[in-house]
Design a protein around this motif. Structure first.
Motif, short mmCIF file in Angstrom:
data_model
loop_
_atom_site.label_atom_id
_atom_site.label_comp_id
_atom_site.label_asym_id
_atom_site.label_seq_id
_atom_site.Cartn_x
_atom_site.Cartn_y
_atom_site.Cartn_z
N ARG A 79 0.81 -1.11 -0.18
CA ARG A 79 -0.05 0.13 -0.02
C ARG A 79 0.83 1.29 0.00
NH1 ARG A 79 -4.40 0.94 4.52
NH2 ARG A 79 -5.54 -0.66 3.49
N SER A 89 -5.18 2.06 -5.00
CA SER A 89 -4.02 1.38 -4.10
C SER A 89 -4.09 1.50 -2.76
CB SER A 89 -2.63 2.06 -4.64
OG SER A 89 -2.29 1.83 -6.08
N ARG A 149 -4.08 -4.59 3.65
CA ARG A 149 -2.84 -4.76 3.80
C ARG A 149 -2.40 -6.06 2.95
NH1 ARG A 149 1.18 -2.66 7.09
NH2 ARG A 149 -0.49 -1.62 8.02
#
Length: 572
Positions: free
Chosen positions: A378, A510, A515
């Motif tokens: 990320r 994005s 995660r």
């Protein structure tokens, strides 16, 4: 059919060729081998003088590198050619852009088909055929005397490039031992990056010194060498199944669906909203796409497994992966016009200046892959896309046509390449880690398909917007030839806003992802391969890793080979 299954009774010191079980005794240069390849689809064995070498595996990797570099030199070299073609033929920008779009469309549309066919007829035949088709297409493009003919021959080139891309990853994976696969994939990715980086400079140099036809003819000798390498170096494919099925319905639908969609984007303004061609393509595109989706959902062996998109991380990563190359190739289409027409730069100088983008991308991408191990996807992907937005904002601010601003323009291009490099490897790794283990092959193929579609949309969208804004500003048609430097720069700034929007959407998608799993889990091998893909080029073509997934499913194909036996044989 040729069988090169690994024989367990050979000593560990045996060479790669000696571990192959070749049914035909004829050599690769014999007429019998050629007849079997053409008429029966039987893959010949490699030349013994090469296959007995201890470094034979690296000759295979080198052969794949020739194809990878050649196809992506062509993809980037064409961006330098478009301003010359516009001047040579006095054509509209929307028409000239099809020289790039037709190649990319053919590359994208045929990737799933050739990936699946490789599982059925063999990768050596298709890869060598890819060299042949690409070389013939290049020669024909060099002989073209008008744009429609050139665009048609570019489709042939794109089909050849798709044959090469759809088989490269699987050939490298099969040739390298498990302990050396990372190095082999890194070498292949480096060849792709070199080809992509060298394209603008080579194109500028050729156009500066020779006729534009030589942009295509320079591929012919390389392609001829590739044909010989494919025939005499590549090994036959292992264990081709006798009962594979090909999804013909999906194959028939995907190419016209993509073509209609890109035609609407690229030609919408030139045709007009009320034109029959625009209305027909606007209706055909969603209908064909819906039919394709329904066909893939019902197919027993689909070209594309759409179930992957049910996973949020996979879908978000691919949307971001669509926007990233759209911004990159849109900028590569725009800047040659700006540098040559508005700044008065030479074609070679413009090519050298554009080279800074892929050079920075290739330098940063491996570092981003290493940071992914600690930081996840990320932070890196969001940062990469935001840097691209900032670079485009800087380019928007400094683009004034004055020679004094060229250093700032080059800096903006370098920052843009840096942002692309930060994004690509972590995004590929995150997508692959989000896919189930049983579908990693299909996931790699989808990355390629989505990326190629993004490139096509970026090129088409940038050319269409540039043509429209120039027509509004000049009132004299859809060409950069009739625009003054300031008018061209004004229209270019509008295109830069569009490209910044692409990058911003990539950053948002994005950020929306959860995660990513850290490397080292069940996808560690796939992640390592993905991180080493240092360019925006195809990662793992459709069915490349898919072939390895079905190859060892003993119960499904009537085989009873355990995974422990597979690992032991591979290690030998």
């Amino acid at each position: 059919m040729v069988d090169i299954g690994i024989r367990r009774d050979k000593p560990r010191s045996s060479t790669f060729l000696e571990r192959q079980h070749v049914a035909s005794g004829s050599g690769p240069a014999s007429l019998a081998a050629l007849r079997d390849a053409v008429c029966r689809g039987r893959e010949p064995s490699p030349a013994q003088v090469v296959a007995r070498l201890q470094s034979y595996r690296w000759f295979i990797v080198g052969t794949v590198c020739v194809g990878s570099a050649m196809s992506w030199v062509d993809s980037s070299i064409t961006q330098m050619l478009l301003p010359r073609l516009e001047w040579e033929f006095g054509a509209e920008l929307s028409t000239v852009s099809w020289v790039a779009v037709a190649y990319l469309l053919a590359l994208a549309a045929f990737l799933p088909m050739f990936g699946r066919l490789a599982d059925i007829v063999g990768r050596k035949l298709l890869y060598t055929a890819g060299f042949l088709v690409f070389t013939v297409g290049s020669a024909l493009c060099g002989l073209a005397e008008n744009l429609p003919v050139l665009i048609g021959f570019r489709v042939i080139q794109g089909i050849g490039a798709s044959l090469l891309s759809a088989n490269a990853f699987a050939i490298v994976m099969a040739a390298a031992r498990p302990a050396r696969r990372g190095r082999a994939l890194g070498i292949q990715s480096a060849a792709q990056a070199v080809g992509f980086s060298a394209g603008p400079a080579i194109g500028g140099l050729v156009l500066e010194a020779l006729d534009w036809h030589w942009v295509f003819w320079i591929h012919v000798p390389v392609g001829l060498v590739g044909i010989l390498l494919g025939r005499f170096v590549l090994p036959p494919t292992k264990e081709l199944p006798a009962d594979s099925r090909f999804d013909w319905k999906g194959a028939v639908l995907i190419a016209p669906a993509l073509t209609a969609l890109i035609a609407v984007v690229n030609e919408g303004y030139a045709w007009g909203a009320a034109s029959p061609a625009f209305v027909g393509c606007a209706l055909a595109a969603p209908i064909l796409l819906m039919l394709f989706v329904r066909s893939e959902q019902r197919a027993q062996d689909p070209l594309i497994d759409l179930a992957l998109f049910q996973k949020h991380e996979f879908a978000a990563g691919n949307i971001a992966g669509f926007m990233c190359p759209a911004a990159l190739f849109g900028l590569l289409l725009l800047m040659p016009f700006v540098l040559v027409r508005a700044y008065g730069d030479s074609t070679f100088g413009a090519g050298l200046r554009l080279t800074v983008i892929p050079v920075m991308l290739g330098a940063v991408s491996p570092l981003a892959g290493a940071f992914y191990d600690r930081l996840g996807a990320r932070l890196l992907t969001v940062s990469g896309m935001l840097i691209c937005v900032a670079a485009l904002a800087l380019l928007f601010a400094v683009l004034d046509g004055a020679p004094a601003s060229l250093p700032a323009v080059t800096l903006a291009l370098a920052l843009f390449g840096l942002g692309q490099g930060l994004f690509l490897s972590p995004n590929n790794s995150a997508i692959m880690s989000a896919a189930p283990t049983s579908l990693t092959g299909e996931a790699g193929g989808l990355i390629n398909l989505v990326r190629c579609c993004g490139i096509s949309v970026g090129v088409a969208g940038a050319s269409a917007l540039l043509a429209w804004r120039l027509a509004v500003l000049t009132g004299s048609g859809h060409s950069t030839l009739h625009a003054g430097p300031q008018q061209l720069l004004s229209a270019s700034r509008d295109v830069i806003i569009l490209l910044a929007a692409f990058a911003a959407i990539g950053a948002a998608m994005s950020f929306a992802r959860s995660r990513s799993p850290q490397p080292g889990g069940p996808h560690a091998g796939t992640l390592a391969a993905s991180r080493r893909n240092v360019c925006c080029l195809p990662l793992s073509p459709s069915a490349a890793t898919r072939s390895s997934s079905w190859r060892w499913r003993g119960p499904r194909w009537g085989r009873h080979i355990s995974s422990m036996e597979k690992r032991g044989n591979d290690d030998r």
